[in-house]
Design a protein around this motif. Sequence first.
Motif, mmCIF file in Angstrom:
data_model
loop_
_atom_site.group_PDB
_atom_site.id
_atom_site.type_symbol
_atom_site.label_atom_id
_atom_site.label_comp_id
_atom_site.label_asym_id
_atom_site.label_seq_id
_atom_site.Cartn_x
_atom_site.Cartn_y
_atom_site.Cartn_z
ATOM 1 N N THR A 49 -0.076 3.362 -1.192
ATOM 2 C CA THR A 49 0.275 4.544 -0.379
ATOM 3 C C THR A 49 -0.957 5.406 -0.117
ATOM 4 O O THR A 49 -1.142 5.920 0.988
ATOM 5 C CB THR A 49 1.353 5.397 -1.072
ATOM 6 N N LYS A 53 -2.363 5.984 3.584
ATOM 7 C CA LYS A 53 -2.390 7.359 4.091
ATOM 8 C C LYS A 53 -3.800 7.728 4.558
ATOM 9 O O LYS A 53 -3.977 8.347 5.614
ATOM 10 C CB LYS A 53 -1.937 8.315 2.986
ATOM 11 N N GLU A 57 -3.008 6.619 8.186
ATOM 12 C CA GLU A 57 -2.106 7.764 8.365
ATOM 13 C C GLU A 57 -0.665 7.314 8.655
ATOM 14 O O GLU A 57 0.005 7.808 9.555
ATOM 15 C CB GLU A 57 -2.622 8.682 9.465
ATOM 16 N N SER A 59 3.365 6.447 7.403
ATOM 17 C CA SER A 59 4.345 7.041 6.496
ATOM 18 C C SER A 59 4.418 6.198 5.219
ATOM 19 O O SER A 59 4.561 4.972 5.281
ATOM 20 C CB SER A 59 5.725 7.068 7.157
ATOM 21 N N VAL A 60 4.312 6.863 4.086
ATOM 22 C CA VAL A 60 4.293 6.120 2.815
ATOM 23 C C VAL A 60 5.656 6.124 2.115
ATOM 24 O O VAL A 60 5.831 5.484 1.087
ATOM 25 C CB VAL A 60 3.227 6.712 1.854
#
Lengths: 203, 270
Positions: A49, A53, A57, A59-60
Amino acid sequence: MVTIYLFFLFVSELFPVVAGFIFLNKKYDFHIQLLTAWFLVRFLTDTITYLLKINFELSVFPFYHVSILIEGVILIYFFVSINKNSTYIIKTLYLIPIIIFLMETLFFSSIFQTNNLSFIVYNCLISILLLTLLIKINKVDYYLLPIVKAFFVYHSVSFFYSLFETFFRINSELMAIVYPVFLLFILSLNLFYTFYLWSPRKN
Amino acid sequence: MVSTQELAVLIITGMLFTFFLGFGIILFAQKNRKIQELSDQLLQEEKAKNEVEKLQVALETQETERGHIARMLHDDVGAILSLAQKNILFIQKQAKAGVFEHNSIEVARDLIQESINQLRQINKGLIPHYLLKFGLVKALERMGTQKTAGFIQSFNFETQIPHNLIVSEQIMTQFFYVTSELITNLLKHSFPTIISMALKLEGNQLLLIIKHDGIALSQRDYVALSKESENLGLENIRYRLNLINGELTFKRNATQGEITIAVSIENVNS
């Protein structure tokens, strides 16, 4: 500051995984295997994650949803394997994280949104299960007792923390104050488990 | 309105409180474990002590019995055999001198016969001679009649087993002793006025049903008594039943009690 936190988090999460693999390489133990898998899932989730991220960028949250589901199932398996006289009803506990996962991702929220509900339910459920093990403490093998105790304390604190997670997401100042304290608990658990596996008593 | 700092302090305090509460629970659980372990240990010690006591009683009984047999063998049979040996030595001596002592041979023969008789007497005291000679049915009837005579108003014995039924010596002996112990217990503890015994065969099950009008036990009472009581008689009953794979059942109704001994005459522990 965040970089230091993350550094400590990743390094401390890596320790129990490495210690677990070394331990299992030397002496097979089903419970240690489960717990190592649990630490591995946490480490992989946090690493993946973080990388996603930072680099893409993305969504985790899907990772968190799945991670908490797997962690829950692993610890329920751990509980069932310790509780040797597990009845059919106890074995249906596996359904709880699955149902919560489905409810949260399909009805209450989405797989791309926060996993507050599953996090709270997971912590609450695991705390209760570990508490029942402590109540029926004679059933727990002597060598597993320190782990059960440490996991119970960690999940109890984590449960309390998870109740306020919504606040942390909207208030970064609050997060900045509370998270270091929670991180201390995570570090303590990781180091305790690593020390437990490295301890000469176990070898 | 609560400020961020106040909320943070509240949450951290809550987390710490949960942490210490968790520790408290662990300490409590540990204490419980210790108490449990101690009580288990005490229970084990008590059990071991009881086992030792039982073993001691069994050993003492065995020693007494051995002493008794040794005394009888020494005083009765040993003494007579010594005389017989002396006589034979005398005959041998005379024979070397060319004298034939017919009278001494007769004396020796009588002495050996006497020692054989003595051995038979001792043997009779050691095994249920009547049982082996006349069979289980007759032995049970005789034992019941003899034991209850003068203690109760009526003793009745019925049998429906075929005459040609062959029961192994082991089953017969253990079955007989279990029944004997049960009748003794009935007379000692139940104060009956009427006892009836019925021996029958159902399939390959040999059943003995004892009915009485005294204080009766239910199966639950018997199980509880077996667990609590250190009575050697009960231990013996269980031990003997186990040897022949037998079962003991107790029933109680308003007017009478019923005890059933059931043994399969095919499967016996060797």
